[in-house]
Design a protein around this motif. Structure first.
Motif, PDB file in Angstrom:
ATOM      1  N   ALA A  58      11.074  80.828  30.365  1.00  0.00           N
ATOM      2  CA  ALA A  58      11.300  81.924  31.304  1.00  0.00           C
ATOM      3  C   ALA A  58      10.244  81.962  32.397  1.00  0.00           C
ATOM      4  CB  ALA A  58      11.331  83.255  30.546  1.00  0.00           C
ATOM      5  N   SER A  99       8.841  83.685   7.803  1.00  0.00           N
ATOM      6  CA  SER A  99       9.612  83.430   9.018  1.00  0.00           C
ATOM      7  C   SER A  99       8.721  83.606  10.243  1.00  0.00           C
ATOM      8  CB  SER A  99      10.803  84.389   9.096  1.00  0.00           C
ATOM      9  OG  SER A  99      10.337  85.738   9.125  1.00  0.00           O
ATOM     10  N   ARG A 100       9.040  82.869  11.245  1.00  0.00           N
ATOM     11  CA  ARG A 100       8.228  82.892  12.462  1.00  0.00           C
ATOM     12  C   ARG A 100       9.110  83.226  13.646  1.00  0.00           C
ATOM     13  NH1 ARG A 100       4.618  77.838  14.842  1.00  0.00           N
ATOM     14  NH2 ARG A 100       3.816  78.933  16.698  1.00  0.00           N
ATOM     15  N   ASP A 101       8.624  84.108  14.531  1.00  0.00           N
ATOM     16  CA  ASP A 101       9.364  84.526  15.710  1.00  0.00           C
ATOM     17  C   ASP A 101       9.003  83.604  16.873  1.00  0.00           C
ATOM     18  OD1 ASP A 101      10.866  85.791  17.534  1.00  0.00           O
ATOM     19  OD2 ASP A 101       9.611  87.597  17.693  1.00  0.00           O
ATOM     20  N   TYR A 102      10.036  82.945  17.420  1.00  0.00           N
ATOM     21  CA  TYR A 102       9.823  82.005  18.519  1.00  0.00           C
ATOM     22  C   TYR A 102      10.192  82.608  19.872  1.00  0.00           C
ATOM     23  CZ  TYR A 102       9.326  78.388  14.970  1.00  0.00           C
ATOM     24  OH  TYR A 102       8.899  77.640  13.910  1.00  0.00           O
ATOM     25  N   TYR A 103      10.408  83.940  19.950  1.00  0.00           N
ATOM     26  CA  TYR A 103      10.798  84.550  21.216  1.00  0.00           C
ATOM     27  C   TYR A 103       9.670  84.449  22.242  1.00  0.00           C
ATOM     28  CZ  TYR A 103      12.477  88.011  24.540  1.00  0.00           C
ATOM     29  OH  TYR A 103      12.888  88.646  25.691  1.00  0.00           O
ATOM     30  N   THR A 104       8.459  84.692  21.797  1.00  0.00           N
ATOM     31  CA  THR A 104       7.322  84.599  22.725  1.00  0.00           C
ATOM     32  C   THR A 104       7.140  83.171  23.227  1.00  0.00           C
ATOM     33  OG1 THR A 104       6.263  86.402  21.513  1.00  0.00           O
ATOM     34  CG2 THR A 104       4.870  85.088  22.983  1.00  0.00           C
ATOM     35  N   ASP A 105       7.298  82.207  22.336  1.00  0.00           N
ATOM     36  CA  ASP A 105       7.187  80.809  22.761  1.00  0.00           C
ATOM     37  C   ASP A 105       8.279  80.450  23.763  1.00  0.00           C
ATOM     38  OD1 ASP A 105       5.092  80.682  21.023  1.00  0.00           O
ATOM     39  OD2 ASP A 105       6.252  79.781  19.385  1.00  0.00           O
ATOM     40  N   PHE A 106       9.475  81.026  23.579  1.00  0.00           N
ATOM     41  CA  PHE A 106      10.569  80.769  24.515  1.00  0.00           C
ATOM     42  C   PHE A 106      10.243  81.299  25.904  1.00  0.00           C
ATOM     43  CE2 PHE A 106      14.318  82.599  26.574  1.00  0.00           C
ATOM     44  CZ  PHE A 106      15.028  81.433  26.845  1.00  0.00           C
ATOM     45  N   LEU A 107       9.693  82.511  25.956  1.00  0.00           N
ATOM     46  CA  LEU A 107       9.344  83.090  27.254  1.00  0.00           C
ATOM     47  C   LEU A 107       8.269  82.276  27.960  1.00  0.00           C
ATOM     48  CD1 LEU A 107       9.332  86.918  26.425  1.00  0.00           C
ATOM     49  CD2 LEU A 107      11.124  85.584  27.558  1.00  0.00           C
TER      50      LEU A 107
END
Length: 377
Positions: free
Chosen positions: A281, A269-277
């Protein structure tokens, strides 16, 4: 197959015969074959194609002006066709009797390496059509004139092309105008001084100005051939450097890269929270900061009327106030002014009795409510 009486296969002017219907030629010569119906005056048309194909080879051309004229099959083979027998199917149609005849023409193409012609010159003849130039006596006269100027040991016609195949325009049917024809000849000796005169700077300048160049040997052609010396092309193949590189063909099989290994079914699984910011943001925050800076500049740093009046001299303020006061007084006066009605709009006779009515004083009536005619009493 026995040919009918109305069809005759003419002799070529550049091919050597090996029996009727079989011809030999090389890439260094131009072959011409005459399809004629001289024995009969019937209209005859011809259809030519490569055996097993709907059309002729790319290097072979055919021309026939009218059904009453001869058909000419001509062309110069390329080096790729050397050693390959070419069979041309010729079908003749008699348009009067509807007879049909077919004949096979076998062309054996030989190599021209034994008789090289490294020096080649291409002439453009204005007063000839291609079928006229392909006639053996006309082509022989032209080669004789070129040989007289060039003085080679061997001279051959390499290629003959109509000007229409080079992008030329169809001439108008006036004054017996011709299409023009390009004739390329090859020889085994260098170009003569007469042919080299075209490359002189003076003649090149005259050609650029659309003037006829001065060629000393032009009179040897002028009696029968009108040559455009500005379009002559001289090619010396002894000075040309070959840039051909032999292509090494492989077996057509790609190298073995091993067994194919597809990706695993269990992917991490890959976390896309950093890419979203980073993508959403951060640009939004920058836009908000710019909006606040612009709002502060537009709303919070206004000077106001009091500061403007403090920085303005008193004499200018007095003038400005006087102008505003005078403008207001003029507007008030324009609203309250009364205009006297013209006498022509006032009633003169009573509408019932016909008596003369004295003019009314305009001061006793309001200008906005005065009727044009008094009401009937």
């Amino acid at each position: 197959m026995q040919l009918p009486r109305w069809w005759e296969l003419g002799d070529p002017c550049a091919w050597t015969g090996q029996g009727r219907g079989t011809r030999r030629m090389s890439p260094a010569t131009t072959g011409t074959f005459l399809l004629t119906g001289e024995i009969s005056n019937d209209p005859i048309t011809f259809n030519t194609n490569l055996m097993g194909y709907p059309d002729r080879p790319g290097w072979l051309r055919y021309i026939q002006r009218t059904p009453y004229s001869d058909g000419v099959l001509y062309g110069s083979p390329t080096a790729e066709n050397v050693g390959k027998p070419t069979i041309i199917e010729i079908t003749a149609y008699n348009r009067r009797t509807f007879e049909t005849a077919r004949h096979n023409l076998i062309i054996n193409i030989m190599s021209a390496e034994d008789f090289p012609l490294p020096y080649q010159a291409e002439f453009f003849i204005k007063n000839m059509n291609v079928e006229e130039m392909l006639a053996s006596e006309v082509l022989g006269d032209f080669l004789g004139a070129v040989k007289n100027v060039w003085q080679p040991e061997r001279l051959n016609a390499i290629n003959i092309t109509s000007a229409l195949d080079r992008g030329g325009r169809v001439p108008l049917p006036i004054n017996d105008m011709k299409e023009g024809v390009y004739v390329m000849v090859g020889a085994d000796v260098p170009f003569s001084s007469c042919l080299r005169e075209v490359e002189n700077p003076q003649n090149q300048l005259r050609c650029s100005q659309e003037m006829e160049p001065v060629i000393t040997c032009d009179k040897k052609f002028r009696t029968q051939f009108y040559i455009d010396w500005c379009k002559i092309s001289l090619v010396d193949k002894t000075k040309q450097v070959s840039t051909y590189q032999e292509v090494i063909r492989g077996e057509g099989i790609l190298p073995d890269g091993g067994e194919y290994k597809p990706p695993s079914d269990s992917l991490k699984s890959r976390d896309y929270y950093t890419d979203f910011l980073i993508t959403l943001a951060v640009p939004s925050a920058v836009a908000l900061v710019l909006f606040l800076i612009l709002a502060y500049i537009m709303c919070c740093r206004r000077e106001g009327v009091e500061k403007r009046n403090m920085q303005t001299p008193d004499i200018q303020l007095v003038h400005h106030s006087a102008i505003q006061k005078s403008t207001k007084e003029l507007r008030d006066m324009s609203k309250n002014r009364e205009i006297a009605w013209p006498l022509s709009t006032l009633p003169v006779f009573h509408p019932v009795t016909g008596e003369i009515i004295p003019p009314l004083h305009t001061d006793s009536y309001e200008s906005t409510n005065m009727p044009l005619m008094q009401t009937q009493q």
